[in-house]
Design a protein around this motif. Structure first.
Motif, PDB file in Angstrom:
ATOM      1  N   GLN A  29       0.852  -1.190   0.000  1.00  0.00           N
ATOM      2  CA  GLN A  29       0.000   0.000   0.000  1.00  0.00           C
ATOM      3  C   GLN A  29       0.886   1.237   0.000  1.00  0.00           C
ATOM      4  N   ILE A  30       0.409   2.274  -0.641  1.00  0.00           N
ATOM      5  CA  ILE A  30       1.089   3.560  -0.547  1.00  0.00           C
ATOM      6  C   ILE A  30       0.734   4.133   0.820  1.00  0.00           C
ATOM      7  N   VAL A  31       1.760   4.399   1.628  1.00  0.00           N
ATOM      8  CA  VAL A  31       1.530   4.948   2.964  1.00  0.00           C
ATOM      9  C   VAL A  31       1.979   6.394   3.065  1.00  0.00           C
ATOM     10  N   ARG A  49       6.467   2.582 -12.531  1.00  0.00           N
ATOM     11  CA  ARG A  49       5.203   3.209 -12.897  1.00  0.00           C
ATOM     12  C   ARG A  49       4.058   2.191 -12.902  1.00  0.00           C
ATOM     13  N   VAL A  50       4.334   1.007 -13.412  1.00  0.00           N
ATOM     14  CA  VAL A  50       3.330  -0.061 -13.410  1.00  0.00           C
ATOM     15  C   VAL A  50       2.931  -0.382 -11.973  1.00  0.00           C
ATOM     16  N   MET A  51       3.927  -0.514 -11.096  1.00  0.00           N
ATOM     17  CA  MET A  51       3.650  -0.851  -9.704  1.00  0.00           C
ATOM     18  C   MET A  51       2.781   0.213  -9.046  1.00  0.00           C
ATOM     19  N   VAL A  52       3.126   1.489  -9.234  1.00  0.00           N
ATOM     20  CA  VAL A  52       2.355   2.553  -8.591  1.00  0.00           C
ATOM     21  C   VAL A  52       0.936   2.597  -9.144  1.00  0.00           C
ATOM     22  N   LEU A  53       0.778   2.416 -10.433  1.00  0.00           N
ATOM     23  CA  LEU A  53      -0.575   2.364 -10.998  1.00  0.00           C
ATOM     24  C   LEU A  53      -1.378   1.222 -10.371  1.00  0.00           C
ATOM     25  N   LEU A  54      -0.760   0.071 -10.189  1.00  0.00           N
ATOM     26  CA  LEU A  54      -1.446  -1.055  -9.532  1.00  0.00           C
ATOM     27  C   LEU A  54      -1.851  -0.683  -8.112  1.00  0.00           C
ATOM     28  N   GLU A  56      -2.443   2.175  -6.929  1.00  0.00           N
ATOM     29  CA  GLU A  56      -3.494   3.186  -6.970  1.00  0.00           C
ATOM     30  C   GLU A  56      -4.819   2.618  -7.481  1.00  0.00           C
ATOM     31  N   GLY A  57      -4.829   1.347  -7.827  1.00  0.00           N
ATOM     32  CA  GLY A  57      -6.049   0.711  -8.313  1.00  0.00           C
ATOM     33  C   GLY A  57      -6.343   0.982  -9.772  1.00  0.00           C
ATOM     34  N   GLN A  58      -5.383   1.494 -10.490  1.00  0.00           N
ATOM     35  CA  GLN A  58      -5.545   1.787 -11.915  1.00  0.00           C
ATOM     36  C   GLN A  58      -5.004   0.612 -12.733  1.00  0.00           C
ATOM     37  N   VAL A  59      -5.692  -0.505 -12.622  1.00  0.00           N
ATOM     38  CA  VAL A  59      -5.208  -1.760 -13.185  1.00  0.00           C
ATOM     39  C   VAL A  59      -5.175  -1.716 -14.715  1.00  0.00           C
ATOM     40  N   ALA A  84       2.227 -10.921 -13.685  1.00  0.00           N
ATOM     41  CA  ALA A  84       1.506 -11.837 -12.801  1.00  0.00           C
ATOM     42  C   ALA A  84       0.719 -11.059 -11.747  1.00  0.00           C
ATOM     43  N   GLU A  85       1.276  -9.967 -11.259  1.00  0.00           N
ATOM     44  CA  GLU A  85       0.588  -9.147 -10.265  1.00  0.00           C
ATOM     45  C   GLU A  85      -0.697  -8.537 -10.823  1.00  0.00           C
ATOM     46  N   ILE A  86      -0.689  -8.187 -12.087  1.00  0.00           N
ATOM     47  CA  ILE A  86      -1.917  -7.670 -12.712  1.00  0.00           C
ATOM     48  C   ILE A  86      -2.990  -8.757 -12.713  1.00  0.00           C
ATOM     49  N   HIS A  87      -2.596  -9.975 -12.983  1.00  0.00           N
ATOM     50  CA  HIS A  87      -3.566 -11.082 -12.924  1.00  0.00           C
ATOM     51  C   HIS A  87      -4.082 -11.254 -11.496  1.00  0.00           C
ATOM     52  N   ARG A  88      -3.194 -11.138 -10.514  1.00  0.00           N
ATOM     53  CA  ARG A  88      -3.627 -11.237  -9.118  1.00  0.00           C
ATOM     54  C   ARG A  88      -4.602 -10.114  -8.792  1.00  0.00           C
ATOM     55  N   ALA A  89      -4.287  -8.903  -9.241  1.00  0.00           N
ATOM     56  CA  ALA A  89      -5.128  -7.744  -8.941  1.00  0.00           C
ATOM     57  C   ALA A  89      -6.497  -7.830  -9.605  1.00  0.00           C
ATOM     58  N   THR A  90      -6.595  -8.584 -10.680  1.00  0.00           N
ATOM     59  CA  THR A  90      -7.869  -8.743 -11.378  1.00  0.00           C
ATOM     60  C   THR A  90      -8.529 -10.088 -11.044  1.00  0.00           C
ATOM     61  N   HIS A  91      -8.065 -10.685  -9.965  1.00  0.00           N
ATOM     62  CA  HIS A  91      -8.642 -11.927  -9.426  1.00  0.00           C
ATOM     63  C   HIS A  91      -8.526 -13.123 -10.364  1.00  0.00           C
ATOM     64  N   ARG A  92      -7.557 -13.088 -11.254  1.00  0.00           N
ATOM     65  CA  ARG A  92      -7.248 -14.255 -12.089  1.00  0.00           C
ATOM     66  C   ARG A  92      -6.085 -14.988 -11.403  1.00  0.00           C
ATOM     67  N   PHE A  93      -6.411 -15.530 -10.239  1.00  0.00           N
ATOM     68  CA  PHE A  93      -5.396 -16.096  -9.364  1.00  0.00           C
ATOM     69  C   PHE A  93      -4.685 -17.291  -9.982  1.00  0.00           C
TER      70      PHE A  93
END
Length: 172
Positions: A29-31, A49-54, A56-59, A84-93
């Motif tokens: 989380q961004i703290v 940049r990809v990580m920060v967008l993730l 921030e919920g901007q998948v 892989a993290e984008i898949h995790r964030a979009t519930h494609r576990f």
């Protein structure tokens, strides 16, 4: 917002300024938005940049930037992690776990192995496969201790492993 002011000083660092790992969700989380944005402005790495967008919920935006970055650097380890993290964030576990396992096969026996076990554990944990997550976190911790990794990385693995064990204990 500062870590001390918000009771998050004991949250593990997540490897990027202004970002920590929530010990309950095991997700970064961004703290501290200002610190994070300053570090991002100073970075020329698309993976940052990809990580920060993730975070921030901007998948969708993260996925778009990732696709462009992968064209420029298709073998980038960090970009492959974030795919892989984008898949995790979009519930494609299942797909996330599959990609992490593929990466694990490629980096077995290297210093990157612990990193992949940690990410794999996170994907397993958030998908409800807590026992498998505990195994992945334990392996990451063992590897990090054996290689005398940075104390922050060891702490992050220890916190994740303890959280997974606590959840398993509560479920039994």
């Amino acid at each position: 917002m500062t870590a001390m002011d918000n009771g998050i000083s004991d949250w593990p660092t997540a490897g990027f300024p202004g970002v920590k790992v929530n010990p309950d969700t095991l997700l970064p989380q961004i703290v501290n938005e200002d610190v994070c944005q300053d570090a991002l402005a100073a970075s020329s790495d698309d993976a940052d940049r990809v990580m920060v967008l993730l975070l921030e919920g901007q998948v969708s935006e993260a996925a778009e930037l990732l696709a462009e970055a992968r064209i420029k650097d298709p073998e980038s380890f960090r970009l492959r992690i974030f795919e892989a993290e984008i898949h995790r964030a979009t519930h494609r576990f299942d797909r996330a776990v599959q990609l992490f396992r593929q990466l694990l096969n490629e980096v077995s026996g290297t210093p990157r192995e612990a990193v992949v076990h940690q990410y794999l554990g996170r994907a397993q944990y958030v998908s409800g496969h807590v026992s498998a997550a505990a195994e992945s976190f334990a392996r990451a911790l063992d590897l990090r201790v054996a290689t005398a990794a940075d104390a922050a990385l060891i702490y992050s693995s220890a916190v994740a492993l303890q959280r997974a064990r606590d959840v398993l204990e509560l479920a039994s």
